[in-house]
Design a protein around this motif. Structure first.
Motif, mmCIF file in Angstrom:
data_model
loop_
_atom_site.group_PDB
_atom_site.id
_atom_site.type_symbol
_atom_site.label_atom_id
_atom_site.label_comp_id
_atom_site.label_asym_id
_atom_site.label_seq_id
_atom_site.Cartn_x
_atom_site.Cartn_y
_atom_site.Cartn_z
ATOM 1 N N GLY A 41 -5.618 4.243 4.239
ATOM 2 C CA GLY A 41 -4.328 4.848 4.590
ATOM 3 C C GLY A 41 -4.519 6.271 5.101
ATOM 4 N N ILE A 42 -5.425 6.991 4.447
ATOM 5 C CA ILE A 42 -5.643 8.383 4.846
ATOM 6 C C ILE A 42 -6.416 8.482 6.162
ATOM 7 N N TYR A 43 -7.440 7.640 6.311
ATOM 8 C CA TYR A 43 -8.143 7.660 7.603
ATOM 9 C C TYR A 43 -7.149 7.409 8.740
ATOM 10 N N LEU A 44 -6.324 6.362 8.553
ATOM 11 C CA LEU A 44 -5.407 5.988 9.640
ATOM 12 C C LEU A 44 -4.406 7.107 9.935
ATOM 13 N N SER A 45 -3.931 7.785 8.879
ATOM 14 C CA SER A 45 -2.954 8.841 9.162
ATOM 15 C C SER A 45 -3.630 10.051 9.820
ATOM 16 N N LEU A 46 -4.943 10.167 9.637
ATOM 17 C CA LEU A 46 -5.654 11.235 10.356
ATOM 18 C C LEU A 46 -6.100 10.748 11.738
ATOM 19 N N GLY A 47 -5.850 9.457 11.996
ATOM 20 C CA GLY A 47 -6.118 8.939 13.341
ATOM 21 C C GLY A 47 -7.494 8.349 13.538
ATOM 22 N N TYR A 48 -8.212 8.057 12.434
ATOM 23 C CA TYR A 48 -9.513 7.404 12.612
ATOM 24 C C TYR A 48 -9.717 6.300 11.587
ATOM 25 N N LEU A 49 -10.893 5.673 11.634
ATOM 26 C CA LEU A 49 -11.092 4.453 10.839
ATOM 27 C C LEU A 49 -11.986 4.629 9.613
ATOM 28 N N ALA A 50 -12.827 5.637 9.641
ATOM 29 C CA ALA A 50 -13.761 5.848 8.527
ATOM 30 C C ALA A 50 -14.064 7.331 8.473
ATOM 31 N N ALA A 51 -14.837 7.746 7.480
ATOM 32 C CA ALA A 51 -15.169 9.174 7.358
ATOM 33 C C ALA A 51 -15.583 9.737 8.715
ATOM 34 N N GLU A 52 -15.260 11.006 8.906
ATOM 35 C CA GLU A 52 -15.506 11.664 10.206
ATOM 36 C C GLU A 52 -16.893 11.429 10.781
#
Ligand code: AMP
Length: 599
Positions: A41-52
């Motif tokens: 959920g957090i990755y998606l809300s930051l606009g990506y799929l996995a840790a940076e």
């Protein structure tokens, strides 16, 4: 949580520019997400799929998205393009076209999984496969969900917050959030293992205790420590105390991870092994990776470092911090940054590795054989580093340790600085000897000083004291906080002021100086002295006490009667062997000013 619910949170976040509001919306979202979906959920809300630092990317361009939308909603590409030209955002176009879709049952985890599958499609026909899979997903999604799925796929989600805002939100959700240091505790963990999803998950599962499970890990880049800037060696000594001074290399930051017990996963190994094999005809079967200071993996650029790491590092597992520099094989001189970074693309790497050999100048060790070292002092880490790198500071190997001086004396720093610049380096790095490694921080434990255009003073200057100032702050207790000094101009029979000195003295020296000055104090300004009113002293003295002064710069001055001013001056010693007319002469000062510094 259903993805459509996440989408409405994203909408709320998009609608407010206010930081506090964003934080509490995020906190609410964190409360609602379960432990097994919070990371996604957090990755998606930051606009990506996995840790940076993971490399999952969609590789879907706008043009392709136009085709995806056409396929998903049964309209022509021209129609999609027309709407796109109007709104300027393909997310909004999707939202419009999906209006009829009402119910979207997929969960956050379902959508994340599908998106991950799409990102991973590779090989022949991958464009068609990606298009079909994306269209299928969008075809089911409700309008708001479609909007955000499109933006995530195009890497266009910018909701005005970063990973650090997520940490703020996490703090709000932890019981006992009044703990002032809570944010720091979370941030410290995040900096050594920059996976915001993981941090959130562990905290969700176990509260603060969960942080124990967020640790440094070989293969996961650590946020790099950065350097502050100080203007003068005088300031360095005052602010930092005992320091470790080393060369500042103008190359590219390389954080090296190695674990001899971790076998490389097939998916990881391709690039790295291919290059090592291609160039050296050897395979590395255990994990070795390099990262930039922005956490991007660069292993494929440095097959020669990978090879040397296997040979020169005497440890099972390490994380090293350093700078890679190209050098000229014939002269041994380091090359400028621009030449070092040429090896970016595949075919260039092999060619450049032969043409431009590298040195990997290592300056820190963050991890050794399963244990984090970031809380050890710099001195301890340097000691360990020396034991771990074969060849070390003596050099010889591709991996080397920067040479250094350890000191608390301004003069020694200046000397090292001068030599370093003469040797062609861009400056020096000064590090506090008792400091931990502060991942991600830019604090005064690391300070950089580069070549300056200003005049750096190559010698000390002998001056005579004309009077002193009572001073403020800590030194007011001695009744003396600074003093005015001058040089003797024989031709004009006049003492000429050159600077006010306020540092370089220990407490007992201030006391001694005051006693000495008081014993020769006068009511009037010294007669044969040219002193601008702004330098009037609280207590005048007869020109008798001769002192040796060091400074970082010598500049022209319209205020000091000598015509020059010493900047960042400090007392080196009392020159009882000299008489007041034996000071440095105006001619010598002019010579010092004219002596160009550097190469
Ligand atoms: P700057 O890029 O000017 O902010 O300076 C900080 C950078 O200097 C770091 O990110 C490193 O890449 C580089 N650097 C070069 N030599 C050193 C050194 N001895 N210690 C730490 N950083 C260094």
């Amino acid at each position: 949580m259903k993805f459509s619910q996440l989408a409405s949170y994203l909408q709320k976040l998009e609608n407010t520019p206010k930081r506090l509001e964003i934080t509490s919306i995020l906190a609410d979202l964190i409360e609602k997400l379960s432990a097994d979906e919070i990371d996604k959920g957090i990755y998606l809300s930051l606009g990506y799929l996995a840790a940076e630092f993971e490399t999952e990317k969609f590789n879907i361009a706008e043009k392709m998205m136009v085709r995806i939308l056409a396929q998903a909603y049964g309209v022509t590409a021209a129609e999609v393009q027309k709407q796109y030209s109007k709104s300027g955002d393909l997310g909004t176009v999707a939202e419009n076209l999906a209006k009829k879709n009402k119910k979207f049952d997929l969960s956050v985890n379902d959508v994340h999984e599908k998106l991950l599958e799409i990102a991973k499609i590779a090989g022949s026909g991958s464009q068609e496969k990606k298009t079909a899979a994306s269209a299928k997903l969008l075809n089911q999604a409700d309008a708001l969900s479609a909007k955000y799925i499109v933006r995530i796929t195009l890497s266009l989600v910018r909701l005005g917050f970063t990973e650090l805002t997520v940490l703020d939100a996490l703090v709000q959700t932890i019981n006992g959030a009044k703990d002032k240091n809570l944010k720091k505790k979370l941030e410290d963990r995040y900096r050594i293992h920059p996976d915001i999803g993981l941090v959130a998950k562990k905290v969700k599962e176990n509260g603060l205790k969960g942080l124990k499970n967020v640790n440094m890990e070989v293969g996961v880049p650590v946020h790099a420590q950065k350097a502050q800037r100080l203007e003068s060696v005088g300031e360095v000594v005052e602010k930092m105390g005992e320091v470790w001074v080393e060369q500042k290399f103008d190359g590219t930051r390389v954080q090296l991870h190695m674990d001899r017990n971790k076998k490389v996963k097939a998916s990881d190994s391709t690039q790295q092994e291919m290059f090592v094999e291609e160039i050296f005809g050897k395979k590395s079967t255990f994990l070795i990776k390099t990262f930039t200071r922005n956490l991007e993996e660069t292993t494929h650029q440095f097959p020669d470092i990978v090879e040397a790491a296997g040979k020169q590092i005497k440890a099972d597992s390490v994380i090293l911090d350093g700078e890679a520099m190209g050098y000229n094989r014939e002269t041994g001189e380091f090359l400028p940054f621009q030449e070092t970074i040429q090896r970016k693309r595949k075919h260039e790497v092999a060619a450049f590795a032969q043409q431009i050999p590298l040195k990997y100048m290592v300056f820190d060790i963050l991890y050794l054989n399963g244990k984090s070292l970031v809380d050890e002092t710099l001195l301890k880490r340097k000691e360990i580093l020396n034991a771990v790198i074969k060849g070390g500071e003596k050099g010889g190997g591709l991996i080397e340790i920067a040479s250094h001086v350890q000191t608390s004396k301004a003069e020694e720093i200046s000397k090292f600085w001068a030599k370093t610049l003469k040797d062609g380096f861009e400056g020096i790095m000064i590090k506090k000897v008792n400091s931990p490694y502060e991942a991600g921080a830019r604090s005064f434990t690391w300070v950089k000083m580069k070549k300056t255009d200003k005049q750096i003073l190559g010698d000390t200057v002998d001056c005579v004291i004309l009077g002193y100032y009572h001073g403020r702050g800590a030194r007011a207790k001695f009744g003396i906080g600074g003093f005015l000094v001058a040089i003797w101009d024989e031709k004009q029979n006049m003492f000429k002021t050159i600077t006010k000195v306020g540092s370089g003295l220990k407490d007992e020296d201030w006391v001694k100086l005051r006693e000495l000055a008081d014993s020769i104090s006068t009511k009037e300004k010294p007669k044969n002295a040219d002193i601008a009113p702004k330098f009037n002293c609280d207590v005048w003295t007869r020109p008798k006490i001769v002192v040796e002064i060091a400074a970082d710069e010598l500049s022209k001055s319209t205020e000091h009667s000598a015509g020059y001013a010493l900047r960042f001056p400090r007392l080196i010693k009392f020159r009882t062997d000299k008489s007041p007319t034996d000071t440095t002469t105006p001619e010598e000062i002019a010579q010092l000013y004219n002596a160009k510094f550097g190469r």
